[in-house]
Design a protein around this motif. Structure first.
Motif, PDB file in Angstrom:
ATOM      1  N   ASP A  48      -8.096   0.886  13.589  1.00  0.00           N
ATOM      2  CA  ASP A  48      -8.150  -0.226  12.643  1.00  0.00           C
ATOM      3  C   ASP A  48      -8.864   0.193  11.360  1.00  0.00           C
ATOM      4  OD1 ASP A  48      -6.882  -1.919  14.438  1.00  0.00           O
ATOM      5  OD2 ASP A  48      -8.751  -2.740  15.225  1.00  0.00           O
ATOM      6  N   LYS A  49      -9.927   0.991  11.505  1.00  0.00           N
ATOM      7  CA  LYS A  49     -10.676   1.443  10.333  1.00  0.00           C
ATOM      8  C   LYS A  49      -9.786   2.253   9.394  1.00  0.00           C
ATOM      9  CE  LYS A  49     -14.746   4.071   8.868  1.00  0.00           C
ATOM     10  NZ  LYS A  49     -15.870   4.939   9.304  1.00  0.00           N
ATOM     11  N   GLU A  50      -8.946   3.131   9.951  1.00  0.00           N
ATOM     12  CA  GLU A  50      -8.049   3.928   9.111  1.00  0.00           C
ATOM     13  C   GLU A  50      -7.042   3.032   8.397  1.00  0.00           C
ATOM     14  OE1 GLU A  50      -6.230   7.208  11.134  1.00  0.00           O
ATOM     15  OE2 GLU A  50      -8.122   7.921  11.956  1.00  0.00           O
ATOM     16  N   ASN A  51      -6.588   1.987   9.065  1.00  0.00           N
ATOM     17  CA  ASN A  51      -5.692   1.034   8.405  1.00  0.00           C
ATOM     18  C   ASN A  51      -6.394   0.347   7.240  1.00  0.00           C
ATOM     19  OD1 ASN A  51      -2.875   0.433   9.459  1.00  0.00           O
ATOM     20  ND2 ASN A  51      -3.986   0.621  11.383  1.00  0.00           N
ATOM     21  N   LEU A  52      -7.624  -0.062   7.430  1.00  0.00           N
ATOM     22  CA  LEU A  52      -8.364  -0.721   6.356  1.00  0.00           C
ATOM     23  C   LEU A  52      -8.635   0.243   5.206  1.00  0.00           C
ATOM     24  CD1 LEU A  52     -10.848  -2.858   8.493  1.00  0.00           C
ATOM     25  CD2 LEU A  52      -8.981  -3.727   7.051  1.00  0.00           C
ATOM     26  N   GLU A  53      -8.915   1.505   5.526  1.00  0.00           N
ATOM     27  CA  GLU A  53      -9.099   2.508   4.478  1.00  0.00           C
ATOM     28  C   GLU A  53      -7.818   2.683   3.671  1.00  0.00           C
ATOM     29  OE1 GLU A  53     -12.483   5.356   6.643  1.00  0.00           O
ATOM     30  OE2 GLU A  53     -10.334   5.783   6.878  1.00  0.00           O
ATOM     31  N   ALA A  54      -6.677   2.705   4.375  1.00  0.00           N
ATOM     32  CA  ALA A  54      -5.384   2.835   3.695  1.00  0.00           C
ATOM     33  C   ALA A  54      -5.103   1.610   2.835  1.00  0.00           C
ATOM     34  CB  ALA A  54      -4.274   3.035   4.717  1.00  0.00           C
ATOM     35  N   LEU A  55      -5.556   0.455   3.312  1.00  0.00           N
ATOM     36  CA  LEU A  55      -5.359  -0.778   2.560  1.00  0.00           C
ATOM     37  C   LEU A  55      -6.208  -0.764   1.288  1.00  0.00           C
ATOM     38  CD1 LEU A  55      -3.734  -3.417   2.922  1.00  0.00           C
ATOM     39  CD2 LEU A  55      -5.788  -4.427   3.939  1.00  0.00           C
ATOM     40  N   VAL A  56      -7.446  -0.336   1.404  1.00  0.00           N
ATOM     41  CA  VAL A  56      -8.350  -0.262   0.252  1.00  0.00           C
ATOM     42  C   VAL A  56      -7.806   0.698  -0.803  1.00  0.00           C
ATOM     43  CG1 VAL A  56     -10.632   0.522  -0.514  1.00  0.00           C
ATOM     44  CG2 VAL A  56     -10.433  -0.927   1.518  1.00  0.00           C
ATOM     45  N   SER A  57      -7.290   1.836  -0.360  1.00  0.00           N
ATOM     46  CA  SER A  57      -6.789   2.852  -1.294  1.00  0.00           C
ATOM     47  C   SER A  57      -5.417   2.520  -1.869  1.00  0.00           C
ATOM     48  CB  SER A  57      -6.720   4.208  -0.591  1.00  0.00           C
ATOM     49  OG  SER A  57      -5.722   4.206   0.420  1.00  0.00           O
ATOM     50  N   GLY A  58      -4.744   1.540  -1.299  1.00  0.00           N
ATOM     51  CA  GLY A  58      -3.425   1.159  -1.779  1.00  0.00           C
ATOM     52  C   GLY A  58      -2.279   1.906  -1.137  1.00  0.00           C
ATOM     53  N   GLU A  59      -2.570   2.697  -0.101  1.00  0.00           N
ATOM     54  CA  GLU A  59      -1.499   3.410   0.613  1.00  0.00           C
ATOM     55  C   GLU A  59      -0.578   2.441   1.341  1.00  0.00           C
ATOM     56  OE1 GLU A  59      -2.921   6.599   3.113  1.00  0.00           O
ATOM     57  OE2 GLU A  59      -4.660   6.886   1.795  1.00  0.00           O
ATOM     58  N   ILE A  60      -1.125   1.315   1.788  1.00  0.00           N
ATOM     59  CA  ILE A  60      -0.332   0.257   2.406  1.00  0.00           C
ATOM     60  C   ILE A  60      -0.638  -1.058   1.704  1.00  0.00           C
ATOM     61  CG2 ILE A  60      -0.139   1.364   4.665  1.00  0.00           C
ATOM     62  CD1 ILE A  60      -2.411  -0.434   5.648  1.00  0.00           C
ATOM     63  N   ASP A  61       0.251  -2.025   1.888  1.00  0.00           N
ATOM     64  CA  ASP A  61       0.089  -3.324   1.227  1.00  0.00           C
ATOM     65  C   ASP A  61      -0.543  -4.382   2.127  1.00  0.00           C
ATOM     66  OD1 ASP A  61       1.474  -2.592  -1.247  1.00  0.00           O
ATOM     67  OD2 ASP A  61       3.270  -2.512   0.005  1.00  0.00           O
ATOM     68  N   LEU A  62      -0.323  -4.274   3.412  1.00  0.00           N
ATOM     69  CA  LEU A  62      -0.867  -5.283   4.320  1.00  0.00           C
ATOM     70  C   LEU A  62      -1.070  -4.700   5.722  1.00  0.00           C
ATOM     71  CD1 LEU A  62       1.927  -7.867   5.243  1.00  0.00           C
ATOM     72  CD2 LEU A  62       2.396  -5.688   4.162  1.00  0.00           C
ATOM     73  N   PHE A  63      -1.933  -5.380   6.485  1.00  0.00           N
ATOM     74  CA  PHE A  63      -2.323  -4.894   7.809  1.00  0.00           C
ATOM     75  C   PHE A  63      -2.670  -6.088   8.694  1.00  0.00           C
ATOM     76  CE2 PHE A  63      -6.277  -3.399  10.235  1.00  0.00           C
ATOM     77  CZ  PHE A  63      -5.560  -2.984  11.332  1.00  0.00           C
ATOM     78  N   PRO A  64      -2.021  -6.238   9.863  1.00  0.00           N
ATOM     79  CA  PRO A  64      -2.349  -7.345  10.771  1.00  0.00           C
ATOM     80  C   PRO A  64      -3.511  -6.984  11.704  1.00  0.00           C
ATOM     81  CG  PRO A  64      -0.437  -6.153  11.600  1.00  0.00           C
ATOM     82  CD  PRO A  64      -0.838  -5.477  10.322  1.00  0.00           C
ATOM     83  N   ILE A  65      -4.483  -7.877  11.790  1.00  0.00           N
ATOM     84  CA  ILE A  65      -5.650  -7.660  12.654  1.00  0.00           C
ATOM     85  C   ILE A  65      -6.298  -9.017  12.887  1.00  0.00           C
ATOM     86  CG2 ILE A  65      -7.177  -7.242  10.684  1.00  0.00           C
ATOM     87  CD1 ILE A  65      -8.715  -5.225  12.382  1.00  0.00           C
ATOM     88  N   ASP A  66      -7.018  -9.170  13.989  1.00  0.00           N
ATOM     89  CA  ASP A  66      -7.678 -10.464  14.181  1.00  0.00           C
ATOM     90  C   ASP A  66      -8.794 -10.598  13.150  1.00  0.00           C
ATOM     91  OD1 ASP A  66     -10.522 -10.586  15.579  1.00  0.00           O
ATOM     92  OD2 ASP A  66      -9.485  -8.887  16.476  1.00  0.00           O
ATOM     93  N   ASP A  67      -8.975 -11.801  12.677  1.00  0.00           N
ATOM     94  CA  ASP A  67      -9.835 -12.069  11.525  1.00  0.00           C
ATOM     95  C   ASP A  67     -11.264 -11.581  11.744  1.00  0.00           C
ATOM     96  OD1 ASP A  67     -10.567 -13.058   9.034  1.00  0.00           O
ATOM     97  OD2 ASP A  67     -10.969 -15.064   9.772  1.00  0.00           O
ATOM     98  N   LEU A  68     -11.816 -11.830  12.918  1.00  0.00           N
ATOM     99  CA  LEU A  68     -13.200 -11.460  13.184  1.00  0.00           C
ATOM    100  C   LEU A  68     -13.384  -9.944  13.166  1.00  0.00           C
ATOM    101  CD1 LEU A  68     -16.095 -12.124  13.940  1.00  0.00           C
ATOM    102  CD2 LEU A  68     -15.397 -12.172  16.347  1.00  0.00           C
ATOM    103  N   THR A  69     -12.481  -9.205  13.809  1.00  0.00           N
ATOM    104  CA  THR A  69     -12.602  -7.754  13.839  1.00  0.00           C
ATOM    105  C   THR A  69     -12.452  -7.156  12.454  1.00  0.00           C
ATOM    106  OG1 THR A  69     -11.719  -7.668  16.090  1.00  0.00           O
ATOM    107  CG2 THR A  69     -11.694  -5.622  14.841  1.00  0.00           C
TER     108      THR A  69
END
Length: 265
Positions: A160-181
């Motif tokens: 999940d952390k790598e997905n969020l890093e990719a989201l921050v950098s703009g490599e991806i546009d969106l990522f599904p995850i539970d809100d709390l996590t």
């Protein structure tokens, strides 16, 4: 089945307070998925605290053993552990595992890059031109899983952390995850500037319920589920589930080496 019937009858007739001492000890495979489960957190994390206390209500003591998710699933199916903590409800998983009654419920949401033009969504068809990241080995609900399988623009990351890093950098546009996590990881592992680079959008994808998983086919599989569900019911009636959620929001369970301010106001 006879053993299950006997113990179910005992649980119905004997007050739980009469269990003077533990009569059974079980081993549960678990994973590192903070703040729900983690060997570095108090009581092995929020979900595991609930699980251990629910079993204790019926005189059962729990030992947690932490390992990667894939290993935990395989070891539990092979009978090396009595149960697995934890899993979201996924219909396809029901072929091999019993799901306990729901432990918690959270919202599965889309996090998006703040610079993207995605302000909301109403159908997966609207997202086909967007780059979506997903986490390897994660089982999503049927509709989202079908979209992921049939959409070439979906990229799989290990965590999940790598997905969020990719989201921050703009490599991806969106990522599904539970809100709390998602919120927890952003608070724990990202700077304020990085957190400003992402946001959630409405509506949420679905409600995600968490469950204890017990492999089907073992002699005591239904007994363990009945014991756990009975204990979980008692915790609910005693108001303890509300208390545990408050402890989570107060930061009680968190890793002292990576403190997070849980005040989300």
């Amino acid at each position: 089945m006879r053993l299950l019937a006997i113990f179910t009858l005992l649980l119905a007739l004997v007050p739980l307070q009469s269990w003077g001492h533990a009569w059974l000890k079980i081993k549960i495979a678990t994973t590192e998925y903070a703040p729900y489960t983690s060997s570095e957190m108090e009581h092995n994390g929020y979900i595991n605290h609930i699980i251990s206390q629910a079993f204790l209500e019926t005189g059962v003591v729990v030992e947690f053993v932490s390992m990667p998710w894939d290993e935990a699933v395989e070891a539990t199916l092979n009978g090396e552990f009595d149960a697995l903590s934890y899993g979201n409800f996924v219909r396809a998983r029901g072929e091999k595992f019993w799901h306990s009654d729901p432990i918690t419920a959270e919202s599965l949401v889309f996090y998006v890059n703040s610079k993207s033009d995605i302000a909301s969504w109403s159908s997966f068809d609207e997202l086909k031109d967007k780059k979506m990241g997903v986490t390897e080995g994660y089982l999503y609900n049927n509709e989202l899983a079908a979209y992921i399988e049939n959409t070439p623009s979906v990229t799989t990351y290990a965590t999940d952390k790598e997905n969020l890093e990719a989201l921050v950098s703009g490599e991806i546009d969106l990522f599904p995850i539970d809100d709390l996590t998602g919120w927890y990881l952003l608070q724990r592992d990202f700077t304020n500037e990085q957190r400003q680079a992402v946001m959630t959008i409405d509506p949420f994808i679905s409600t995600v319920t968490t469950h204890l998983l017990v492999a089907k086919g073992r002699n005591d599989d239904r007994l363990l589920i009945e014991l756990f569900n009975k204990g979980l019911e008692e915790l609910t009636l005693e108001g303890k589930l509300t208390r545990f959620k408050r402890l989570l929001k107060d930061g009680f369970y968190q890793d002292p080496k990576k403190p997070v301010n849980f005040d989300r106001r």
